[in-house]
Design an enzyme around this catalytic site. Structure first.
Site, PDB file in Angstrom:
ATOM      1  N   LYS A 112       0.843  -1.203   0.000  1.00 26.37           N
ATOM      2  CA  LYS A 112       0.000   0.000   0.000  1.00 26.37           C
ATOM      3  C   LYS A 112       0.877   1.251   0.000  1.00 26.37           C
ATOM      4  O   LYS A 112       0.617   2.198  -0.745  1.00 26.37           O
ATOM      5  CB  LYS A 112      -0.952  -0.005   1.199  1.00 26.37           C
ATOM      6  CG  LYS A 112      -2.034  -1.073   1.028  1.00 26.37           C
ATOM      7  CD  LYS A 112      -3.249  -0.817   1.880  1.00 26.37           C
ATOM      8  CE  LYS A 112      -4.373  -1.756   1.489  1.00 26.37           C
ATOM      9  NZ  LYS A 112      -4.579  -2.866   2.425  1.00 26.37           N
ATOM     10  N   LYS A 199      -4.610  -9.757 -10.834  1.00 28.05           N
ATOM     11  CA  LYS A 199      -5.427 -10.252  -9.717  1.00 28.05           C
ATOM     12  C   LYS A 199      -6.622  -9.316  -9.497  1.00 28.05           C
ATOM     13  O   LYS A 199      -6.462  -8.091  -9.485  1.00 28.05           O
ATOM     14  CB  LYS A 199      -4.564 -10.294  -8.451  1.00 28.05           C
ATOM     15  CG  LYS A 199      -5.320 -10.736  -7.238  1.00 28.05           C
ATOM     16  CD  LYS A 199      -4.584 -10.399  -5.956  1.00 28.05           C
ATOM     17  CE  LYS A 199      -5.485 -10.646  -4.781  1.00 28.05           C
ATOM     18  NZ  LYS A 199      -5.863  -9.569  -3.962  1.00 28.05           N
ATOM     19  N   LYS A 202     -10.451  -4.800  -5.365  1.00 28.63           N
ATOM     20  CA  LYS A 202     -11.253  -3.568  -5.468  1.00 28.63           C
ATOM     21  C   LYS A 202     -10.357  -2.349  -5.685  1.00 28.63           C
ATOM     22  O   LYS A 202     -10.754  -1.383  -6.298  1.00 28.63           O
ATOM     23  CB  LYS A 202     -12.201  -3.399  -4.283  1.00 28.63           C
ATOM     24  CG  LYS A 202     -11.522  -3.271  -2.951  1.00 28.63           C
ATOM     25  CD  LYS A 202     -12.550  -3.158  -1.856  1.00 28.63           C
ATOM     26  CE  LYS A 202     -11.923  -3.318  -0.487  1.00 28.63           C
ATOM     27  NZ  LYS A 202     -11.324  -4.651  -0.229  1.00 28.63           N
TER      28      LYS A 202
END
Ligand code: ADP
Ligand code: TRP
Length: 333
Positions: A112, A199, A202
């Site tokens: 992230k 992959k 969201k």
């Protein structure tokens, strides 16, 4: 008695990857002997959510999605993480024996940050809360998708640190039970591709909602990458992302039939448009009963709330026992 536990974040409408990688195995596991706990990780969602109405909507939608897809509340406890405040007490105990280095090594945190997310402390300590979720119920088996395995391993480490430090002072000889992870046994369910072939996630904008249908579904499947070869050209189906989608919904026999027609090529071979149409049809059919149950549940919010409260009651009773055991072990009780 074996205890199964898992959770899923409520930070969006759940997609095919969430279903095949996680929810499906949670539901299947409930037919095994044992106690089953499944929860909506709404506290975890707050690490990224900034819209209260949306968060409330996603929590409700996650509960309804589980129930619509066939989770039987008679066979398990389905609850909201926020209804078991004891996990925060346990999270604090764990954070006091866990080194910063362990958290700094978390892949999902590092990914992230590498993708430009400005991390808050909650995102950094996410694995501690997740470890508390797991350890709070003396969980033996944690069915999760591949990308959550490291988090379960961190829960094992944290249980170990705490037990090594304080287990000898506990009348039981330990404070926390060591959990094991379990991944979907079927390989194609471990990493469901998104409409771009990467992959499905969201956060990549490539996901398909489990209950998507009609025009929107056609449009989404239309995005699956293909090439300019004609239907007659023989092709290797294993190289085509479309077959990863077909494999999710079709029976073995039909799937093999499509594969061999593509492999042989020539006049009888389907074009990409034809294969895409079959994905759309098969997916709509696959989720049709669940879509209907979802509609019924949407009309019945009191019933959903009743199920969540009953689940929380059982979960809380367990978490209190574990919290008390851990607090006694370290001298806080
Ligand atoms: P996302 O990547 O969309 O943010 P989450 O990280 O919230 O999804 O994942 C929720 C659960 O669904 C996890 O157990 C995860 O491993 C599983 N999962 C998510 N995406 C996929 C995928 N593409 N294939 C298989 N499992 C997945
Ligand atoms: N991190 C999981 C996800 O992204 C959700 C989760 C929170 C969880 N606590 C857990 C999963 C404990 C398994 C066990 O979906």
């Amino acid at each position: 008695m074996t205890t199964f536990l898992s959770g899923i974040q409520s930070s969006g409408y759940l997609h095919l990857g969430n279903y095949f990688g996680a929810i499906r195995q949670h539901i299947n596991a409930t037919s095994e002997a044992g106690d089953h706990f499944y929860f909506i990780a709404d506290y975890h969602s707050l690490t990224t959510s900034r819209n209260p109405d949306e968060l409330r909507e996603f929590v409700r939608e996650t509960a309804i999605t589980y129930l619509a897809l066939g989770l039987d509340p008679e066979k398990c406890s389905l609850f909201r993480q926020t209804d078991v405040p004891e996990v925060h007490e346990i999270a604090w105990l764990l954070s006091c024996v866990t080194g910063m280095g362990l958290l700094e090594r978390a892949h999902s945190y590092k990914d992230k940050v590498a993708n430009g997310v400005k991390p808050n402390v909650g995102l950094f300590t996410y694995p501690i809360l997740m470890a508390a979720d797991i350890l709070a119920y003396d969980s033996d088996i944690v069915p999760v998708g591949k990308d959550q395995i490291q988090h379960v391993e961190m829960a094992q480490d944290m249980a170990g640190y705490f037990n090594n430090t304080f287990g000898k002072y506990a009348p039981e000889g330990y404070a926390f039970c060591r959990p094991e992870y379990r991944m979907a046994a079927t390989k194609r369910f471990q990493k469901v591709p998104g409409v771009d072939g990467q992959k499905m996630s969201k956060s990549y904008g490539n996901s398909i909602w489990i209950f998507e249908s009609g025009k929107k579904l056609k449009k989404a499947i239309g995005r699956v990458p293909t090439d300019s070869r004609s239907p007659e050209d023989p092709k290797d189906p294993e190289e085509l992302v479309l077959f990863d989608f077909l494999a999710l919904f079709l029976g073995e026999e039909e799937l093999e039939d499509w594969k061999s027609r593509v492999r042989i090529g020539g006049e009888g071979a389907p074009g990409y448009g034809h294969l895409k149409m079959r994905v759309v049809e098969a997916m709509e059919e696959y989720f049709a009963p669940a879509r209907k149950r979802r509609e019924e549940l949407l009309d019945n919010p009191d019933e959903v709330e009743r199920i969540l409260q009953a689940g929380a009651k059982k979960a809380r009773a367990r978490a209190q026992v574990v919290r008390d055991r851990a607090m006694r072990a370290c001298g806080l009780k």
